[in-house]
Design an enzyme around this catalytic site. Structure first.
Site, short mmCIF file in Angstrom:
data_model
loop_
_atom_site.label_atom_id
_atom_site.label_comp_id
_atom_site.label_asym_id
_atom_site.label_seq_id
_atom_site.Cartn_x
_atom_site.Cartn_y
_atom_site.Cartn_z
N THR A 1 33.62 48.43 89.25
CA THR A 1 32.19 48.27 88.97
C THR A 1 31.72 46.83 89.12
O THR A 1 30.56 46.59 89.45
CB THR A 1 31.84 48.76 87.55
OG1 THR A 1 32.52 47.96 86.58
CG2 THR A 1 32.21 50.22 87.36
N TYR B 1 23.82 37.78 83.92
CA TYR B 1 24.94 37.69 84.86
C TYR B 1 24.83 36.52 85.84
O TYR B 1 25.79 36.23 86.56
CB TYR B 1 25.09 39.00 85.64
CG TYR B 1 25.88 40.04 84.88
CD1 TYR B 1 27.24 39.88 84.68
CD2 TYR B 1 25.26 41.17 84.37
CE1 TYR B 1 27.99 40.82 83.99
CE2 TYR B 1 26.00 42.12 83.67
CZ TYR B 1 27.35 41.94 83.48
OH TYR B 1 28.08 42.87 82.79
N VAL C 1 26.70 47.41 88.49
CA VAL C 1 26.16 48.72 88.12
C VAL C 1 27.28 49.51 87.43
O VAL C 1 27.81 50.49 87.97
CB VAL C 1 25.64 49.47 89.35
CG1 VAL C 1 24.81 50.69 88.92
CG2 VAL C 1 24.76 48.57 90.21
N HIS C 2 27.67 49.08 86.24
CA HIS C 2 28.80 49.69 85.56
C HIS C 2 28.59 51.19 85.32
O HIS C 2 29.28 52.03 85.90
CB HIS C 2 29.04 49.00 84.21
CG HIS C 2 29.40 47.56 84.30
ND1 HIS C 2 30.52 47.11 84.96
CD2 HIS C 2 28.79 46.45 83.79
CE1 HIS C 2 30.59 45.79 84.87
NE2 HIS C 2 29.55 45.37 84.16
N ASP C 3 27.66 51.54 84.45
CA ASP C 3 27.51 52.93 84.03
C ASP C 3 26.88 53.79 85.12
O ASP C 3 27.22 54.97 85.26
CB ASP C 3 26.67 52.99 82.76
CG ASP C 3 27.38 52.37 81.57
OD1 ASP C 3 28.60 52.17 81.64
OD2 ASP C 3 26.70 52.07 80.57
#
Length: 338
Positions: free
Chosen positions: A203, A238, A249-251
């Protein structure tokens, strides 16, 4: 979608911060997805804000009667670490007025763990579980139903770090595993029909940038404008990681790969153990970057599939498009497209 096609029926466990909100909006926009229920957890914000954020985000796409359950407010054996410095005091970058964030109308009397067990037992093999925060709720549910993850069709976990990295490289901090290592150990060691790790190893390299935020602002849609507002605060945080305004875009990536496994271009499969180096706790597939076994005794565990490669271009384009349109019923209503 034709009437003969079957929707992916997903239960989401979330600590409803910025990237969680974007993941919920992405899922709501998919014509072949039904969000069956949402369970809350601490992490990106405190538990009450997690609940309020679920209601606010789903309300943007007209989902107001979904079962929502209150989850754990802290880890199994520790105090919570709340990421206000990343997600703002309220979890959504402090861009929403508190009066616009009531509790969910669908809030049930059961705990998150109780609802997870009930749903899994009532519909074995039919539902999929997506976890976007610390794994405390899932661990509590496993204590009541040790076969929980075999009753779900699959579990996709946004968390973990994949296999060990190349020599001289390191992975981004993984807050979801760090927040409750005991819970993570229970989840990765439990039997499961299919367990997928979408970890920070993958991610961290899949990002949105300022051009994406501009497209969201210009869309003029409620979901696009909201996504732009919260992404602005994420990019601000970030910028100190890479010297530019981008954000992983982790989740959202975990949600998308559950729906579109064809976007996974590489993966490794093996047992995952929880490791701690004195600073960071991680869930690791117990092999080196070259695919060799680690040179020490590991804890036996069932297999986990860890994503190591993604079709980034296909994902990001579809992700921004979904954030703009908000839901299938809104896809033809005003605004520009990504």
């Amino acid at each position: 979608m034709s009437g003969a096609e079957v929707k992916r029926r997903i239960v989401v466990d979330t600590d409803t911060g910025i990237d969680d909100a974007l993941a919920l909006l992405y899922l709501a926009a998919q014509p072949d997805v039904e969000i069956v229920a949402v369970t809350s957890i601490y992490g990106n914000c405190v538990i009450d804000d997690s609940l309020r954020n679920i209601a606010y985000v789903l309300g943007l796409v007209g989902i107001t009667d979904l079962p929502v359950a209150r989850g754990a407010a802290k880890p199994l054996n520790a105090e919570p670490h709340i990421a206000h410095y990343v997600h703002g005091y309220d979890g959504l970058g402090d861009v929403v007025d508190i009066d616009d964030r009531p509790m969910p109308t669908g809030l049930v009397d059961q705990t998150a763990a109780e609802l997870l067990v009930e749903l899994a037992r009532a519909q074995p093999g039919e539902l999929e579980l997506l976890t976007l925060g610390p794994l405390t709720n899932i661990a509590l549910a496993l204590q009541a139903e040790p076969e929980l993850l075999t009753l779900f069709r699959s579990i996709t976990i946004m968390g973990g770090s994949g296999p060990f990295p190349e020599v001289g490289q390191s992975d981004m901090f993984d807050a979801n595993i760090q927040n409750d290592a005991d819970a993570a150990n229970l989840v990765f060691s439990a039997p499961a029909t299919r367990r997928v790790m979408v970890g920070v190893n993958i991610t961290s390299g899949v990002v949105t940038d300022e051009q994406d935020v501009v497209a969201l602002h210009k869309s003029g849609t409620p979901t696009g404008v909201f996504a732009a507002a919260i992404l602005e605060t994420y990019l601000d945080f970030y910028r100190l990681a890479w010297g530019r305004r981008i954000s992983p875009v982790h989740d959202g990536l975990a949600a998308a790969l559950m729906v579109h496994p064809e976007w996974i271009t590489a993966s490794v499969t093996g047992p995952a153990n929880i490791t701690h180096d004195g600073f960071t706790t991680r869930a690791r597939i117990m092999q080196t970057a070259e695919g060799r076994a680690v040179p020490w005794a590991i804890e036996p565990a069932p297999d986990t599939i860890a994503v190591t490669g993604v079709d980034t271009a296909a994902f990001v384009t579809a992700f921004i498009h979904s954030l703009i349109h908000g839901s299938p019923s809104h896809a033809s209503q005003g605004g520009t497209t990504a």
